[in-house]
Design a protein around this motif. Structure first.
Motif, PDB file in Angstrom:
ATOM      1  N   SER A 158      87.916  83.406   8.165  1.00 24.39           N
ATOM      2  CA  SER A 158      87.355  82.224   8.841  1.00 24.39           C
ATOM      3  C   SER A 158      86.055  81.807   8.155  1.00 24.39           C
ATOM      4  N   GLY A 159      85.272  82.792   7.692  1.00 21.62           N
ATOM      5  CA  GLY A 159      84.035  82.490   6.963  1.00 21.62           C
ATOM      6  C   GLY A 159      84.298  81.772   5.652  1.00 21.62           C
ATOM      7  N   SER A 160      85.432  82.069   5.028  1.00 19.89           N
ATOM      8  CA  SER A 160      85.762  81.426   3.750  1.00 19.89           C
ATOM      9  C   SER A 160      86.076  79.945   3.943  1.00 19.89           C
ATOM     10  N   ALA A 161      86.729  79.617   5.064  1.00 21.41           N
ATOM     11  CA  ALA A 161      86.991  78.204   5.371  1.00 21.41           C
ATOM     12  C   ALA A 161      85.663  77.467   5.583  1.00 21.41           C
ATOM     13  N   GLU A 162      84.730  78.116   6.277  1.00 25.55           N
ATOM     14  CA  GLU A 162      83.392  77.523   6.479  1.00 25.55           C
ATOM     15  C   GLU A 162      82.661  77.365   5.147  1.00 25.55           C
ATOM     16  N   LEU A 163      82.863  78.338   4.254  1.00 22.72           N
ATOM     17  CA  LEU A 163      82.217  78.293   2.940  1.00 22.72           C
ATOM     18  C   LEU A 163      82.693  77.087   2.133  1.00 22.72           C
ATOM     19  N   VAL A 164      83.988  76.806   2.216  1.00 24.56           N
ATOM     20  CA  VAL A 164      84.528  75.638   1.524  1.00 24.56           C
ATOM     21  C   VAL A 164      83.843  74.369   2.037  1.00 24.56           C
ATOM     22  N   GLU A 165      83.701  74.277   3.358  1.00 27.09           N
ATOM     23  CA  GLU A 165      83.012  73.122   3.951  1.00 27.09           C
ATOM     24  C   GLU A 165      81.561  73.047   3.466  1.00 27.09           C
ATOM     25  N   TRP A 166      80.911  74.210   3.364  1.00 29.05           N
ATOM     26  CA  TRP A 166      79.518  74.252   2.879  1.00 29.05           C
ATOM     27  C   TRP A 166      79.436  73.738   1.441  1.00 29.05           C
ATOM     28  N   CYS A 167      80.359  74.170   0.603  1.00 32.35           N
ATOM     29  CA  CYS A 167      80.362  73.724  -0.804  1.00 32.35           C
ATOM     30  C   CYS A 167      80.521  72.214  -0.895  1.00 32.35           C
ATOM     31  N   ILE A 168      81.408  71.667  -0.070  1.00 33.30           N
ATOM     32  CA  ILE A 168      81.657  70.222  -0.094  1.00 33.30           C
ATOM     33  C   ILE A 168      80.442  69.456   0.428  1.00 33.30           C
ATOM     34  N   SER A 169      79.930  69.866   1.602  1.00 32.89           N
ATOM     35  CA  SER A 169      78.815  69.120   2.206  1.00 32.89           C
ATOM     36  C   SER A 169      77.532  69.270   1.383  1.00 32.89           C
ATOM     37  N   THR A 170      77.278  70.473   0.867  1.00 31.70           N
ATOM     38  CA  THR A 170      76.066  70.672   0.056  1.00 31.70           C
ATOM     39  C   THR A 170      76.178  69.911  -1.263  1.00 31.70           C
ATOM     40  N   GLY A 171      77.367  69.934  -1.865  1.00 26.96           N
ATOM     41  CA  GLY A 171      77.581  69.161  -3.095  1.00 26.96           C
ATOM     42  C   GLY A 171      77.338  67.679  -2.877  1.00 26.96           C
ATOM     43  N   ASP A 172      77.771  67.177  -1.713  1.00 27.54           N
ATOM     44  CA  ASP A 172      77.542  65.763  -1.389  1.00 27.54           C
ATOM     45  C   ASP A 172      76.054  65.476  -1.179  1.00 27.54           C
ATOM     46  N   GLU A 173      75.368  66.383  -0.468  1.00 29.71           N
ATOM     47  CA  GLU A 173      73.928  66.203  -0.234  1.00 29.71           C
ATOM     48  C   GLU A 173      73.144  66.201  -1.542  1.00 29.71           C
ATOM     49  N   LEU A 174      73.578  67.055  -2.485  1.00 25.85           N
ATOM     50  CA  LEU A 174      72.902  67.133  -3.787  1.00 25.85           C
ATOM     51  C   LEU A 174      73.326  65.998  -4.719  1.00 25.85           C
ATOM     52  N   GLN A 175      74.302  65.208  -4.264  1.00 24.51           N
ATOM     53  CA  GLN A 175      74.837  64.092  -5.052  1.00 24.51           C
ATOM     54  C   GLN A 175      75.337  64.563  -6.419  1.00 24.51           C
ATOM     55  N   LEU A 176      76.066  65.675  -6.401  1.00 21.20           N
ATOM     56  CA  LEU A 176      76.596  66.221  -7.655  1.00 21.20           C
ATOM     57  C   LEU A 176      77.755  65.343  -8.126  1.00 21.20           C
ATOM     58  N   GLU A 177      77.664  64.918  -9.374  1.00 21.87           N
ATOM     59  CA  GLU A 177      78.704  64.080  -9.963  1.00 21.87           C
ATOM     60  C   GLU A 177      79.170  64.690 -11.280  1.00 21.87           C
ATOM     61  N   PRO A 178      80.363  65.246 -11.323  1.00 19.81           N
ATOM     62  CA  PRO A 178      81.270  65.422 -10.193  1.00 19.81           C
ATOM     63  C   PRO A 178      80.874  66.648  -9.369  1.00 19.81           C
ATOM     64  N   ARG A 179      81.331  66.694  -8.127  1.00 17.69           N
ATOM     65  CA  ARG A 179      81.121  67.893  -7.326  1.00 17.69           C
ATOM     66  C   ARG A 179      82.000  69.001  -7.911  1.00 17.69           C
ATOM     67  N   PRO A 180      81.447  70.201  -8.149  1.00 16.36           N
ATOM     68  CA  PRO A 180      82.248  71.245  -8.803  1.00 16.36           C
ATOM     69  C   PRO A 180      83.464  71.626  -7.964  1.00 16.36           C
ATOM     70  N   PRO A 181      84.656  71.580  -8.554  1.00 16.18           N
ATOM     71  CA  PRO A 181      85.854  71.939  -7.798  1.00 16.18           C
ATOM     72  C   PRO A 181      85.931  73.449  -7.556  1.00 16.18           C
TER      73      PRO A 181
END
Length: 263
Positions: A158-181
């Motif tokens: 369950s923590g790994s699913a949350e981690l995926v969400e963290w990677c996506i939301s943090t990548g968006d906040e940092l405006q990473l282009e592209p966001r690392p897959p």
């Protein structure tokens, strides 16, 4: 050839991040690639796995992240006849992480260092700490790709699913282009004699599919990993004919293909 910067991120300790870092690095160097492992973990377990004594703070990643870094990376070659080098961690990384919170572009410090003072290696592996703090934010900002080791326990899954969400939301906040897959999940420390492990391994494909992630083959739990690390060696060098040596092949095949992609 492209340079790949691969973060191994998990939001729990003891899930096999350093085991993965070490064995991916050795296998990639065996395939002819130059590899650097950067230890972002203040616990510095990478030192043990590589047979290195603790480093003085001025020769570690602490220096790289400090304000006056001039590009003089301290990299230690590890394992005879291997094209792998290590930038060691240090307990003072925890203090540097606190300082980065208030520093301008603190989230991008490692990324800035790797851009201004690039390493020559084909693959740079970031062995991350077990908390989703500033050091992991730095790893995310510096990465081209992410790999998520998953322990076969309910809390870890369950923590790994949350981690995926963290990677996506943090990548968006940092405006990473592209966001690392995220390359995928790696079920780690699998023991087929444990019913819970078998049960959760059966559930993982559905979870990975729901998250649109690849699921890599399991990395088995073996005492030989511990024995190898006690000697400061990867299993491929300590016991090259052990079946667990093959557990990393699909990951390294994918990384080799990414490096060799045309820019």
């Amino acid at each position: 050839m492209k340079q790949i910067v691969l973060s191994l991120i998990a939001n729990a300790g003891g899930v096999g991040k350093t085991t993965l870092s070490v064995h991916i690095a050795y296998e990639m160097s065996r395939l002819g690639f130059d590899v650097a492992i950067i230890d972002l973990d203040p616990q510095r377990s990478l030192d043990v796995f590589c047979g290195l004594p603790p480093a003085e703070v001025e020769t570690t990643l602490v220096k790289v992240l400090s304000k006056d870094f001039q590009g003089d990376w301290d990299l230690i070659s590890v394992w005879e006849q291997s094209k792998t080098q290590v930038c060691q961690g240090h307990p003072l990384l925890a203090e540097i992480a606190n300082e980065l919170v208030i520093r301008k572009r603190g989230e991008y410090t490692l990324s800035d260092r790797l851009k201004k003072y690039p390493l020559p290696h084909n693959l740079v592996i970031l062995d991350c700490p077990a908390t989703l703090g500033m050091l992991n934010v730095n790893a995310l900002a510096a990465s081209t790709h992410i790999l998520v080791p998953v322990q076969l326990e309910m809390k870890a899954i369950s923590g790994s699913a949350e981690l995926v969400e963290w990677c996506i939301s943090t990548g968006d906040e940092l405006q990473l282009e592209p966001r690392p897959p995220i390359l995928g999940f790696v079920p780690s420390m699998y023991d087929d004699t444990v019913a819970m492990h078998r049960q959760y391994l059966e559930q993982l494909p559905e979870i990975a599919e729901h998250l649109h992630l690849k699921l890599y083959p399991k990395v088995r739990n073996s005492n030989e990993f511990k024995n190898a690390s006690a000697h400061g060696l990867p299993l491929q060098k300590y016991r090259p004919k052990h079946p667990a040596c093959r557990d990393f092949q699909q990951i390294t095949d994918d990384l080799a293909a990414l490096i060799q992609e045309k820019k």
